[in-house]
Scaffold this active site. Structure first.
Site, mmCIF file in Angstrom:
data_model
loop_
_atom_site.group_PDB
_atom_site.id
_atom_site.type_symbol
_atom_site.label_atom_id
_atom_site.label_comp_id
_atom_site.label_asym_id
_atom_site.label_seq_id
_atom_site.Cartn_x
_atom_site.Cartn_y
_atom_site.Cartn_z
ATOM 1 N N ASP A 1 41.406 48.330 41.927
ATOM 2 C CA ASP A 1 42.867 48.345 41.863
ATOM 3 C C ASP A 1 43.256 48.924 40.503
ATOM 4 O O ASP A 1 42.424 48.988 39.596
ATOM 5 C CB ASP A 1 43.386 46.914 42.032
ATOM 6 C CG ASP A 1 44.898 46.849 42.056
ATOM 7 O OD1 ASP A 1 45.514 47.761 42.606
ATOM 8 O OD2 ASP A 1 45.445 45.874 41.509
ATOM 9 N N ASP B 1 42.926 41.947 41.307
ATOM 10 C CA ASP B 1 43.407 40.730 40.634
ATOM 11 C C ASP B 1 44.629 40.101 41.286
ATOM 12 O O ASP B 1 45.101 39.065 40.853
ATOM 13 C CB ASP B 1 43.733 41.041 39.163
ATOM 14 C CG ASP B 1 45.034 41.829 39.027
ATOM 15 O OD1 ASP B 1 45.342 42.613 39.942
ATOM 16 O OD2 ASP B 1 45.731 41.647 38.010
ATOM 17 N N ASP C 1 45.312 42.017 46.917
ATOM 18 C CA ASP C 1 43.909 42.436 46.965
ATOM 19 C C ASP C 1 43.039 41.460 47.765
ATOM 20 O O ASP C 1 41.895 41.781 48.100
ATOM 21 C CB ASP C 1 43.328 42.544 45.545
ATOM 22 C CG ASP C 1 44.038 43.594 44.710
ATOM 23 O OD1 ASP C 1 44.298 44.683 45.255
ATOM 24 O OD2 ASP C 1 44.326 43.324 43.531
#
Length: 764
Positions: free
Chosen positions: A457, A656, A660
């Site tokens: 990410d 995080d 996700d």
């Protein structure tokens, strides 16, 4: 029966602690019973009333005793075995150890007991051995008298010092779980009982059993086997205690007290257990932060290396998060307690490490399968050895048969097989935790080295995750302050870091925020709500397309901002574009180095982010990432992981945020940033406490070294038993004339487990 606290259930047949996750269960008389094995379930089915009445699962919970002692004991080879007092594992006979070590605990009760038995009987063992080796040469006694003296001296060794071994051996037969103690009990009993009969009634033996004026006796073999086994247990228990060193060091980080500021302004030192969420605490220079919280006054540099592995102190100012047990270096801080007790980062780390240490590695399945047949095979080989020597061996052939059969029983060591991977896992997880890498279980350690693709990410993973408000571009009919005020009013309900940056910017400007109603967060693309009667939407172009907002008015300006690496959000008021808000999120200083290390492992790196594609490409270009996906939703990340897996890739996902979590759970290995959300950490197999991608390289190295160590241990255990058993059976006698003494076999057996544990400790 159904029990909310499933860990307190007991098998009604054998009394072993079980959980509701046991595959062996049965409903009887309206209650659910759980069993440790199919055999116990079968016994219960044959006669339910016997067990249902004598030991109903639901009337004898172990709660009281567990609460009284505060300690649960478990087996490192069989973590499903849990009880409230020290003892031996009913499956393998191994000494149980505390599930959670404490700083106050000394040597285990078994270690103290075995030490005492070893020390008190060692002189007797030495005397018996000297008599057996030299008595016939020095002729101190008549040989029949010497046999009686050896018998008297051996009795306390066998019947007192060796009593725990015989107990465990008998228990293994009763439980139908043959193990190391089955072999030791059989071997020692055979040598001792034969020698007692030879001393008390020598006339029952044929002339061929006579040696140097008496029927040959082997009291020294039984005595030495027990003394060496005791020594091996002492060494093993001492070595095993070192595997909990990492947990103890983590427990030792927490301070014992905190300085609390009361409502009237007075201050007092209170035990850490008396600190509650919301308390105001003072941390002076040189003191440890007592609990997790947020700075409300002051500033300082804080050393977080003990938890994150990051050696550089971190500057903390008002609004910054503090982790309990970290060290305040040079400034005074006041913090508001946010997480206390079991909720703190330190407690979470300890729990995660303990959970990982007690899990089973996939590699262990092979060893478990072999060990299941191992003891029976060894007993069969021992019987064959006895008869082969008795029938075909030189005189006294049956004496040779007995001694070699005992040597076969004694040298075999199923514990070396059983300990091969658990010891490596226990040491590795502790070491990893000290470097800020938390593995959820043994499978995560074993799988991590297989990673060939990683999806990362952007926000909070490659970037700081603490975005800074950049600028506003208002559309016709709106002012910049109005766009900021409306966007901040809407974002009050969002926990996203980008939203926080906008709210902070509005407050710094002194703008009055209005209440938001009907707030709705659309994961990955933005938020919606009603402010002062106006329908607001704030997010990326995907959200605007979804609700039918025309976004071409400021498209060139938006593209320019994204090209600079800023995240651009569009504010729509009553489905009309009101303006753009740009927020920049600095790239982490460590990201470039981390990606370079990952590429050196030939790992393919892919960025997938909910941000606009132009912004994502700008960040990716600075980091040298070629594959970029922008404006992806949680479902898109999940689909990307699935697509790569179907292509045969072994995928890790690093993220995080809440968005996700699905991809983290789907990936072969999910990696959560410790600075992120609890949802992400709960979905991942690995957590990086620092939130630094370099931790992935550390995790990869730890995984590689652990697997090498486990393979070394398993290889040693297999080779040791493959060579030791035939050697003890006398396979080399026709070629070399060599026979293996049962005493040497006992020494080798005792040292085999110790060597496996010692090799695992090298991982530290």
């Amino acid at each position: 029966m159904h029990n909310n606290n499933s860990e307190q259930l007991k098998d009604p047949v054998c009394g072993m602690s079980v959980t509701e996750q046991s595959p062996h269960s049965l409903q009887h008389s309206g209650k659910m019973f759980y069993f440790c094995s199919a055999r116990c379930k079968g016994k219960f089915t044959e006669n339910p009333s016997q067990y249902h009445q004598s030991n109903p699962v639901n009337t004898e919970p172990v709660t009281a005793e567990i609460n009284a002692t505060g300690t649960i004991y478990t087996c490192p080879m069989h973590p499903e075995v849990r009880q409230d007092k020290p003892g031996a594992c009913p499956k393998c006979g191994m000494s149980l150890e505390p599930e959670m070590p404490t700083l106050e605990e000394g040597d285990s009760p078994e270690l103290v007991d075995f030490k005492r038995r070893f020390i008190w009987t060692l002189p007797l063992t030495i005397i018996v051995t000297v008599l057996a080796m030299l008595g016939h040469r020095l002729q101190w006694f008549e040989m029949t008298t010497q046999s009686w003296i050896e018998l008297v001296l051996s009795l306390p060794i066998v019947l007192w010092a060796g009593w725990p071994f015989f107990q465990r051996g008998v228990q293994s037969v009763i439980n139908r779980k043959p193990n190391m103690w089955t072999l030791i009990g059989l071997g020692t009993s055979a040598a001792f009982v034969y020698s007692v009969v030879a001393t008390v009634a020598p006339d029952v033996f044929p002339e061929s059993f006579m040696a140097m004026g008496r029927v040959a006796v082997y009291f020294e073999a039984a005595a030495v086997i027990i003394s060496l086994t005791l020594l091996g247990q002492v060494l093993e228990l001492k070595a095993r205690s070192q595997t909990s060193a990492a947990i103890k060091s983590l427990l030792g980080l927490a301070p014992k007290t905190a300085r609390r500021i009361n409502a009237d302004g007075s201050e007092e030192d209170v035990p850490l257990t008396h600190v509650h969420v919301g308390d105001t605490l003072r941390v002076r220079p040189g003191e440890k932060v007592p609990v997790d919280g947020v700075v409300i006054e002051g500033g300082s540099a804080v050393d977080e290396s003990m938890l994150t592995g990051e050696p550089v102190p971190v500057t903390k100012r008002v609004g910054d998060k503090l982790i309990g047990a970290t060290l305040n270096i040079n400034g005074a801080l006041m913090l508001r307690a946010e997480k206390v007790g079991a909720q703190t980062v330190l407690s979470s780390i300890v729990q995660m490490v303990m959970q990982a240490q007690r899990s089973r590695a996939p590699m262990q399945r092979m060893a478990d399968h072999v060990a299941g047949y191992f003891v029976v095979t060894v007993v069969v080989i021992a019987i064959l050895t006895f008869f082969a020597w008795g029938i075909f061996g030189p005189e006294p052939s049956w004496v040779y048969g007995l001694i070699n059969a005992v040597a076969v029983l004694i040298i075999a060591c199923p514990c070396a097989l059983g300990l091969a991977t658990p010891m490596s896992i226990m040491v590795a997880t502790g070491k990893a935790a000290s470097q800020g890498v938390l593995f959820r279980d043994a499978a995560a350690i074993e799988n991590f080295r297989k990673i060939d693709t990683i999806i990362v990410d952007k926000t909070g993973t490659l970037t700081e995750g603490k975005p800074r408000f950049d600028r506003i571009i208002a559309n016709k009919g709106f002012t910049e302050d109005e766009v900021l005020r409306l966007a901040a009013s809407l974002d009050q309900g969002s926990e996203h870091p980008l939203a926080d940056a906008i709210v902070q910017a509005a407050r710094e400007k002194g703008l009055v925020l209005d209440k938001v109603e009907a707030f709705d967060s659309i994961s990955g693309i933005g938020v919606k709500g009603i402010v002062t009667g106006k329908a607001l939407a704030l997010g990326n172009t995907a959200l605007m397309t979804q609700i039918g907002v025309f976004v071409e008015d400021l498209k060139p300006q938006a593209e320019a901002l994204r090209a600079e690496g800023a995240s651009v959000m569009i504010l729509a008021v009553d489905r009309k574009m009101a303006g753009l808000l740009a927020v920049s999120d600095p790239i982490k200083a460590s990201s470039l180095e981390a990606l370079s290390i990952l590429r050196s492992f030939d790992i393919r790196v892919i960025m997938a982010t909910g941000d606009g594609l132009a912004t994502a490409k700008s960040v990716a270009a600075k980091l040298g990432i070629d594959e970029v996906y922008g404006e992806v939703r949680p479902a898109d990340k999940l689909a990307l992981v699935d697509k790569l897996q179907r292509e045969g890739r072994f995928v890790a996902m690093a993220g995080d945020g809440i968005n996700d979590a699905p991809a983290l759970a789907k990936a072969n290995v999910g990696v959560a940033m410790g600075t992120g959300t609890d949802v992400a950490m709960n979905s991942a197999q690995v957590t990086l406490v620092k939130g630094d991608l370099r931790g992935i390289a550390q995790a990869r190295a730890i995984s590689e070294q652990t697997i090498i160590n486990m393979k070394q241990n398993l290889t040693f255990a297999f080779v040791y038993n493959s060579l030791g058993v035939p050697l003890a059976a006398g396979l080399l006698y026709p070629l070399t004339g060599w026979l293996l003494s049962p005493m040497i076999a006992a020494l080798a057996m005792s040292l085999s487990s110790v060597s496996v544990i010692t090799n695992a400790l090298r991982l530290r």
